[in-house]
Design a protein around this motif. Structure first.
Motif, PDB file in Angstrom:
ATOM      1  N   HIS A  51       0.148   5.612   0.623  1.00  0.00           N
ATOM      2  CA  HIS A  51      -0.728   6.807   1.026  1.00  0.00           C
ATOM      3  C   HIS A  51      -0.111   7.793   0.781  1.00  0.00           C
ATOM      4  O   HIS A  51       1.193   8.143   0.734  1.00  0.00           O
ATOM      5  CB  HIS A  51      -0.601   6.611   2.609  1.00  0.00           C
ATOM      6  N   PHE A  71      -0.796  12.648   0.044  1.00  0.00           N
ATOM      7  CA  PHE A  71      -1.610  13.491   0.614  1.00  0.00           C
ATOM      8  C   PHE A  71      -1.040  14.791   0.070  1.00  0.00           C
ATOM      9  O   PHE A  71       0.199  15.076   0.282  1.00  0.00           O
ATOM     10  CB  PHE A  71      -1.540  13.860   2.337  1.00  0.00           C
ATOM     11  N   LEU A  85       3.193  14.527   0.015  1.00  0.00           N
ATOM     12  CA  LEU A  85       3.659  13.345   1.241  1.00  0.00           C
ATOM     13  C   LEU A  85       3.241  12.045   0.714  1.00  0.00           C
ATOM     14  O   LEU A  85       1.938  11.577   0.537  1.00  0.00           O
ATOM     15  CB  LEU A  85       2.782  13.731   2.389  1.00  0.00           C
ATOM     16  N   TYR A 134      -6.259  13.214  -0.259  1.00  0.00           N
ATOM     17  CA  TYR A 134      -5.978  11.947   0.127  1.00  0.00           C
ATOM     18  C   TYR A 134      -6.084  10.864  -0.593  1.00  0.00           C
ATOM     19  O   TYR A 134      -6.972  10.755  -1.141  1.00  0.00           O
ATOM     20  CB  TYR A 134      -6.387  11.586   1.694  1.00  0.00           C
ATOM     21  N   VAL A 135      -5.009  10.173  -1.024  1.00  0.00           N
ATOM     22  CA  VAL A 135      -5.121   8.876  -1.910  1.00  0.00           C
ATOM     23  C   VAL A 135      -4.629   7.837  -1.157  1.00  0.00           C
ATOM     24  O   VAL A 135      -3.244   7.616  -0.600  1.00  0.00           O
ATOM     25  CB  VAL A 135      -4.418   9.246  -2.971  1.00  0.00           C
ATOM     26  N   PHE A 136      -5.315   6.731  -1.219  1.00  0.00           N
ATOM     27  CA  PHE A 136      -4.767   5.089  -0.709  1.00  0.00           C
ATOM     28  C   PHE A 136      -4.655   4.483  -2.171  1.00  0.00           C
ATOM     29  O   PHE A 136      -5.636   4.521  -2.612  1.00  0.00           O
ATOM     30  CB  PHE A 136      -6.048   4.542   0.207  1.00  0.00           C
ATOM     31  N   GLU A 137      -3.461   3.803  -2.159  1.00  0.00           N
ATOM     32  CA  GLU A 137      -3.139   3.172  -3.487  1.00  0.00           C
ATOM     33  C   GLU A 137      -2.925   1.699  -3.112  1.00  0.00           C
ATOM     34  O   GLU A 137      -2.123   1.486  -2.242  1.00  0.00           O
ATOM     35  CB  GLU A 137      -1.937   3.696  -3.950  1.00  0.00           C
ATOM     36  N   ALA A 138      -3.963   1.082  -3.372  1.00  0.00           N
ATOM     37  CA  ALA A 138      -4.106  -0.652  -2.922  1.00  0.00           C
ATOM     38  C   ALA A 138      -2.755  -1.327  -3.642  1.00  0.00           C
ATOM     39  O   ALA A 138      -2.215  -0.782  -4.603  1.00  0.00           O
ATOM     40  CB  ALA A 138      -5.539  -1.050  -3.477  1.00  0.00           C
ATOM     41  N   GLN A 163       3.869   8.049   1.771  1.00  0.00           N
ATOM     42  CA  GLN A 163       4.300   6.639   2.381  1.00  0.00           C
ATOM     43  C   GLN A 163       4.408   5.644   1.461  1.00  0.00           C
ATOM     44  O   GLN A 163       3.150   5.066   0.831  1.00  0.00           O
ATOM     45  CB  GLN A 163       3.457   6.466   3.592  1.00  0.00           C
ATOM     46  N   ALA A 177       0.804  -1.181  -0.031  1.00  0.00           N
ATOM     47  CA  ALA A 177       0.031   0.091   0.041  1.00  0.00           C
ATOM     48  C   ALA A 177       0.761   1.258  -0.065  1.00  0.00           C
ATOM     49  O   ALA A 177       1.761   1.366   0.327  1.00  0.00           O
ATOM     50  CB  ALA A 177      -0.886  -0.035   1.130  1.00  0.00           C
TER      51      ALA A 177
END
Lengths: 175, 175
Positions: A82, A84, A127, A104-108, A129, A80
């Motif tokens: 993350h 921003f 930003l 905000y984005v969560f990339e699976a 992670q 994953a």
């Protein structure tokens, strides 16, 4: 940013000691640095600024800066990510949404994508992670290279040494 | 935010399919919401806004908002926390540094702290990734309660149901 590892039997309630084996925290008062040298070049018009280079779990937290016409070439994430967006906006060639400032984005895990900055955006800063590894791939998905926390640390050491901050400048971000 | 799970043999190089078993990404265009109801109250003058509630790895990413005189009471983190200050400033009673707007903080496993907002700050908003669990403790470090991704999800469902967004409003943030 002091490490609090000493047992203090006279402590007040607000002075609980941390575990003797705990790592020190990282506090970066201005993540977007005043000193341009803190940005590590990684491709044409693409830089990163390390915040946490976590060797015990194999991930990194950094600011990514991409300027006009910069491209973060196609890569696959087995873990994953993350993101921003702090400034500007960007998109992935493989998606139809645009990440604007404040998004905000969560990339699976399993994502393959290519980050581009629209022509009317001078600069984006996000930003991120990134966990595990980024596998760079060709247009058909075959792996051509990779980055992990150790390649990031190496890039930092080389850059900080070259610009006069010293290779050890990166140490404060490593855990 | 569409899930791309269909194999497409006529694809162009920019239309690589994602793995059929991949989860959908999360894209929140405005993490700081226009709709006040998206903020979930968790204590006096303390709210959170969910961004990623990750039940497969047991962590959550959220915005924390604390207004004047709000306190996030003392808690211990057995796992790492990442924070990025978007607005205002705050500090921990247990540390001597202050987290200002634009600061990044890595809180090492083993940290016990109490978050307070100085009297001259109307509001702080910080992006936090909290891994595992927060163990609330009394002034001497004895555990009095906890929060994990499942208690956060429960709080969201109750709040979103009560304010008319519907309990299922939280589903888009769960992975």
């Amino acid at each position: 940013m002091t490490s609090q590892t000493v047992e203090d039997h006279s402590r007040t309630p607000y002075q609980l000691p941390f575990p003797a084996d705990a790592l020190a925290e990282i506090v970066v008062p201005q993540a977007i640095p005043e000193d341009e040298r803190a940005w590590v070049p990684q491709a044409d018009n693409v830089w990163f600024r390390p915040l946490c280079l976590n060797r015990s779990q194999g991930y990194w937290v950094n600011l990514l800066r991409v300027r006009k016409s910069g491209v973060l070439s196609r890569h696959r994430h087995p873990q994953a990510v993350h993101g921003f967006v702090l400034k500007g906006r960007w998109r992935y060639l493989e998606h139809d949404w645009v990440a604007e400032t404040g998004a905000y984005v969560f990339e699976a895990p399993g994502e393959t994508h290519t980050l581009v900055v629209p022509e009317d955006v001078d600069e984006m800063i996000t930003l991120f992670q990134v966990n595990g590894v980024m596998c760079y791939v060709d247009p058909w998905g075959e792996v051509t290279g990779y980055e992990d926390v150790f390649t990031k640390i190496d890039l930092c050491r080389k850059h900080y040494s070259a610009v006069g901050l010293g290779a050890e400048f990166v140490d404060e971000f490593i855990r």
